[in-house]
Scaffold this active site. Structure first.
Site, PDB file in Angstrom:
ATOM      1  N   HIS A  98       0.853  -1.188   0.000  1.00  0.00           N
ATOM      2  CA  HIS A  98       0.000   0.000   0.000  1.00  0.00           C
ATOM      3  C   HIS A  98       0.892   1.243   0.000  1.00  0.00           C
ATOM      4  CE1 HIS A  98      -3.209   2.801   1.137  1.00  0.00           C
ATOM      5  NE2 HIS A  98      -4.029   1.856   0.770  1.00  0.00           N
ATOM      6  N   ASP A 141      -7.955  -5.379   0.020  1.00  0.00           N
ATOM      7  CA  ASP A 141      -8.407  -6.243  -1.078  1.00  0.00           C
ATOM      8  C   ASP A 141      -8.026  -7.705  -0.901  1.00  0.00           C
ATOM      9  OD1 ASP A 141      -7.628  -3.406  -2.850  1.00  0.00           O
ATOM     10  OD2 ASP A 141      -9.639  -4.285  -2.882  1.00  0.00           O
TER      11      ASP A 141
HETATM   12  C1  SDX Z   1      -6.285   0.033  -2.839  1.00  0.00           C
HETATM   13  O1  SDX Z   1      -4.525   4.502  -1.951  1.00  0.00           O
HETATM   14  C2  SDX Z   1      -5.442   3.894  -1.341  1.00  0.00           C
HETATM   15  O2  SDX Z   1      -5.831   4.282  -0.267  1.00  0.00           O
HETATM   16  C3  SDX Z   1      -6.004   2.721  -2.081  1.00  0.00           C
HETATM   17  C4  SDX Z   1      -7.013   1.869  -1.319  1.00  0.00           C
HETATM   18  C5  SDX Z   1      -8.296   2.637  -1.053  1.00  0.00           C
HETATM   19  O3  SDX Z   1      -9.021   2.256  -0.118  1.00  0.00           O
HETATM   20  O4  SDX Z   1      -8.615   3.557  -1.857  1.00  0.00           O
HETATM   21  O5  SDX Z   1      -6.469   1.436  -0.094  1.00  0.00           O
HETATM   22  C6  SDX Z   1      -7.429   0.646  -2.131  1.00  0.00           C
HETATM   23  O6  SDX Z   1      -6.020   0.383  -3.955  1.00  0.00           O
HETATM   24  C7  SDX Z   1      -5.438  -0.964  -2.099  1.00  0.00           C
HETATM   25  C8  SDX Z   1      -4.207  -1.444  -2.950  1.00  0.00           C
HETATM   26  C9  SDX Z   1      -4.741  -2.542  -3.882  1.00  0.00           C
HETATM   27  N1  SDX Z   1      -3.634  -2.921  -4.842  1.00  0.00           N
HETATM   28  C10 SDX Z   1      -3.032  -4.098  -4.761  1.00  0.00           C
HETATM   29  O7  SDX Z   1      -3.205  -4.921  -3.859  1.00  0.00           O
HETATM   30  C11 SDX Z   1      -2.077  -4.368  -5.925  1.00  0.00           C
HETATM   31  C12 SDX Z   1      -0.741  -4.908  -5.384  1.00  0.00           C
HETATM   32  N2  SDX Z   1      -0.035  -3.803  -4.679  1.00  0.00           N
HETATM   33  C13 SDX Z   1       0.782  -2.969  -5.431  1.00  0.00           C
HETATM   34  O8  SDX Z   1       0.792  -2.938  -6.765  1.00  0.00           O
HETATM   35  C14 SDX Z   1       1.388  -1.811  -4.662  1.00  0.00           C
HETATM   36  O9  SDX Z   1       1.683  -2.238  -3.406  1.00  0.00           O
HETATM   37  C15 SDX Z   1       0.559  -0.545  -4.602  1.00  0.00           C
HETATM   38  C16 SDX Z   1       0.152  -0.091  -5.959  1.00  0.00           C
HETATM   39  C17 SDX Z   1      -0.662  -0.768  -3.781  1.00  0.00           C
HETATM   40  C18 SDX Z   1       1.402   0.517  -3.939  1.00  0.00           C
HETATM   41  O10 SDX Z   1       2.386   0.835  -4.814  1.00  0.00           O
HETATM   42  P1  SDX Z   1       3.579   1.805  -4.399  1.00  0.00           P
HETATM   43  O11 SDX Z   1       3.303   2.553  -3.153  1.00  0.00           O
HETATM   44  O12 SDX Z   1       3.931   2.583  -5.608  1.00  0.00           O
HETATM   45  O13 SDX Z   1       4.676   0.778  -3.976  1.00  0.00           O
HETATM   46  P2  SDX Z   1       5.958   0.567  -4.755  1.00  0.00           P
HETATM   47  O14 SDX Z   1       5.614   0.110  -6.122  1.00  0.00           O
HETATM   48  O15 SDX Z   1       6.782   1.799  -4.591  1.00  0.00           O
HETATM   49  O16 SDX Z   1       6.594  -0.653  -3.919  1.00  0.00           O
HETATM   50  C19 SDX Z   1       7.724  -0.479  -3.153  1.00  0.00           C
HETATM   51  C20 SDX Z   1       8.471  -1.800  -3.330  1.00  0.00           C
HETATM   52  C21 SDX Z   1       8.860  -2.075  -4.784  1.00  0.00           C
HETATM   53  O17 SDX Z   1       9.980  -2.927  -4.739  1.00  0.00           O
HETATM   54  P3  SDX Z   1      11.467  -2.275  -4.977  1.00  0.00           P
HETATM   55  O18 SDX Z   1      11.400  -1.482  -6.271  1.00  0.00           O
HETATM   56  O19 SDX Z   1      11.698  -1.402  -3.768  1.00  0.00           O
HETATM   57  O20 SDX Z   1      12.382  -3.445  -5.065  1.00  0.00           O
HETATM   58  O21 SDX Z   1       7.606  -2.895  -2.967  1.00  0.00           O
HETATM   59  C22 SDX Z   1       7.382  -3.712  -4.115  1.00  0.00           C
HETATM   60  C23 SDX Z   1       7.731  -2.873  -5.323  1.00  0.00           C
HETATM   61  O22 SDX Z   1       8.118  -3.710  -6.411  1.00  0.00           O
HETATM   62  N3  SDX Z   1       5.962  -4.051  -4.085  1.00  0.00           N
HETATM   63  C24 SDX Z   1       5.484  -5.256  -4.323  1.00  0.00           C
HETATM   64  C25 SDX Z   1       4.100  -5.154  -4.126  1.00  0.00           C
HETATM   65  N4  SDX Z   1       3.777  -3.900  -3.802  1.00  0.00           N
HETATM   66  C26 SDX Z   1       4.928  -3.221  -3.780  1.00  0.00           C
HETATM   67  N5  SDX Z   1       6.105  -6.393  -4.661  1.00  0.00           N
HETATM   68  C27 SDX Z   1       5.304  -7.472  -4.818  1.00  0.00           C
HETATM   69  N6  SDX Z   1       3.954  -7.467  -4.654  1.00  0.00           N
HETATM   70  C28 SDX Z   1       3.337  -6.333  -4.303  1.00  0.00           C
HETATM   71  N7  SDX Z   1       2.002  -6.317  -4.147  1.00  0.00           N
END
Ligand code: SDX
Length: 438
Positions: free
Chosen positions: A314, A372
């Protein structure tokens, strides 16, 4: 209710390296949470922009509606902890709270419920819009299209500067989105539309419209109605997330509320946002068995795979999403009520969560289950098709979008949203005639 209520709490001085030019930016402090540096004069004083792709460190507005402490895993709606609202409140009471800022008195609640339930039916000509879609259209496409079309039907409530127009539009959206959602489902399975019954509760009415058929009586399971009402409470609002920011940006141009909410629906649909609940179910199906979890997580850690652990991570929560905890508890209650002793999907999800939370890759990146991760398992057990999961998220979030839209319109400081950029394209150059291009 609206208007700035932050206080000055010092200042930040920005000095340009290699020059003696500095800018002193006021620090503003809200009720709780980090102070913000007021950047509004930075360009005028130093000729520079701030750079924050994804707005991870940018406060885009002054809001009184929802507060999140991502490190502590705290979520407050108008100051009330989500755990207390989940236990004691209801979706329409939370809707009142988010819109008006206080819990309603019994008389206020009764009037609010009447206001919403009085608008649950759709204009009969809106039915025609469904027929324009293929039967296998994704219901989010139908929801987005029909909500946007509402702006063609309610010309009596499009003046966003008229408080009464804003109020009636808010009630129409909150009341009609469940009907549109249920009819999108009915359309996809070739069953006739079922009209709302205003004697039923909000969540109960939605389940009724989705599962009743004209040929026989249908009584909604009260446990499932309560579970859906709770799921709607948990999804109602969440600060300045992507879809809410979309609604605010659209609303800042003066676009009508129906168009703004349609834009929010479109934004929520993405798998990185509200579409994640549907993606979690697909991910669990792809994993198939607990024995495959290690291989799957290796793929997730492989940057070249583009595979993500859906329902984890998140932008704000770097701790457990409090909604995920409540959702997991609800999961067990719903499955028990349905007499489902062991749900292989839930067992797989619980084991996947356990393994991930002991894996350094996820722990070091503070990746925890979000709202989710479990919602799809409950919704599937309740009989919702996967394609309806994000639709239900949109039904709930309509209350948050409407509340945030109203707050923005009523904020005397609000202006059209217009971010800037850092330009890295070609410098100015002259047109090259075709004859000289090689
Ligand atoms: C919702 O914003 C809100 O409030 C949203 C929400 C709401 O109520 O409105 O809470 C609802 O959208 C919840 C999120 C639902 N999405 C998912 O579950 C999809 C999977 N999660 C991600 O794609 C991700 O975690 C996000 C999009 C939710 C957040 O993305 P960020 O903040 O841009 O995180 P990031 O990409 O900067 O991640 C930091 C690191 C990265 O690795 P490095 O580059 O540091 O090596 O964490 C990794 C990312 O690759 N990472 C993940 C991951 N989420 C982040 N790696 C594997 N699986 C994941 N799910």
């Amino acid at each position: 209710m609206s208007g700035t209520s932050y206080s000055g709490s010092g200042s930040v001085t920005v000095t340009l390296d290699g020059s003696n030019r500095t800018a002193t930016l006021p620090l503003l402090q809200g009720t709780i949470g980090p102070s913000v540096a007021d950047m509004r004069k930075l360009y005028a004083e130093l000729g520079i922009f701030t750079f924050d792709p994804g707005y991870g460190g940018t406060a885009a507005c002054d809001s009184k509606i929802t507060y999140i402490d991502g490190d502590a895993g705290v979520l407050l709606y108008r100051g009330y902890p989500i755990e207390q609202l989940a236990e004691h409140s209801s979706f329409l009471e939370v809707a009142y709270l988010l819109m008006y800022g206080e819990l309603p008195t019994p008389a206020q609640k009764a009037e609010f419920d009447r206001g919403v339930l009085h608008h649950t039916m759709l204009h009969e000509q809106l039915r025609s819009f469904f027929n324009g879609f293929r039967r296998d259209a994704h219901p989010m496409a139908v929801l987005c299209g029909v909500v946007g079309a509402m702006s063609a039907f309610y010309h009596d409530s499009l003046d966003i500067n008229d408080p009464e127009h804003r109020r009636i539009s808010a009630f129409r959206l909150i009341a009609k989105v469940p009907t549109i959602a249920a009819w999108a489902y009915k359309y996809s399975i070739g069953q006739p539309f079922v009209y709302p019954r205003n004697s039923l509760g909000y969540a109960e009415n939605m389940l009724y419209m989705m599962h009743a058929v004209p040929a026989e009586e249908y009584t909604v399971n009260p446990v499932l109605a309560r579970a859906l009402d709770l799921i709607l409470v948990l999804h109602a609002d969440h600060e300045q997330n992507a879809s809410t920011s979309t609604v605010r940006l659209a609303g800042s141009t003066g676009a009508n509320p129906f168009a703004c909410i349609a834009a929010g629906i479109a934004s929520l649909w993405g798998p990185a946002h509200g579409g994640a609940n549907e993606a979690v179910l697909k991910m669990l199906a792809d994993i198939g068995h607990v024995a495959h979890i290690p291989d799957f997580l290796e793929k997730v850690k492989d940057k070249n795979s583009a595979v993500r652990l859906m329902g984890f991570g998140h932008r704000v929560y770097k701790n457990y999403d409090p909604r995920a905890k409540i959702m997991q508890q609800t999961c067990h209650a719903v499955l028990a009520e349905l007499g489902i002793k062991d749900d292989p999907l839930l067992d797989l999800a619980v084991e996947l969560e356990r393994v991930a939370l002991h894996d350094e890759y996820f722990v070091s990146r503070k990746l925890y289950p979000n709202v989710d991760f479990y919602s799809g398992i409950i919704l599937k057990a309740m009989g919702f098709p996967t394609s309806m999961f994000t639709v239900l998220f949109a039904v709930a979030r309509t209350v948050g979008w409407v509340s945030q839209w109203m707050e923005m319109i009523e904020d005397p400081a609000q202006r059209i949203g217009r971010p800037r950029q850092i330009y890295t394209g070609a410098p100015q150059r002259d047109y090259l005639p075709m004859s000289r291009r090689t």
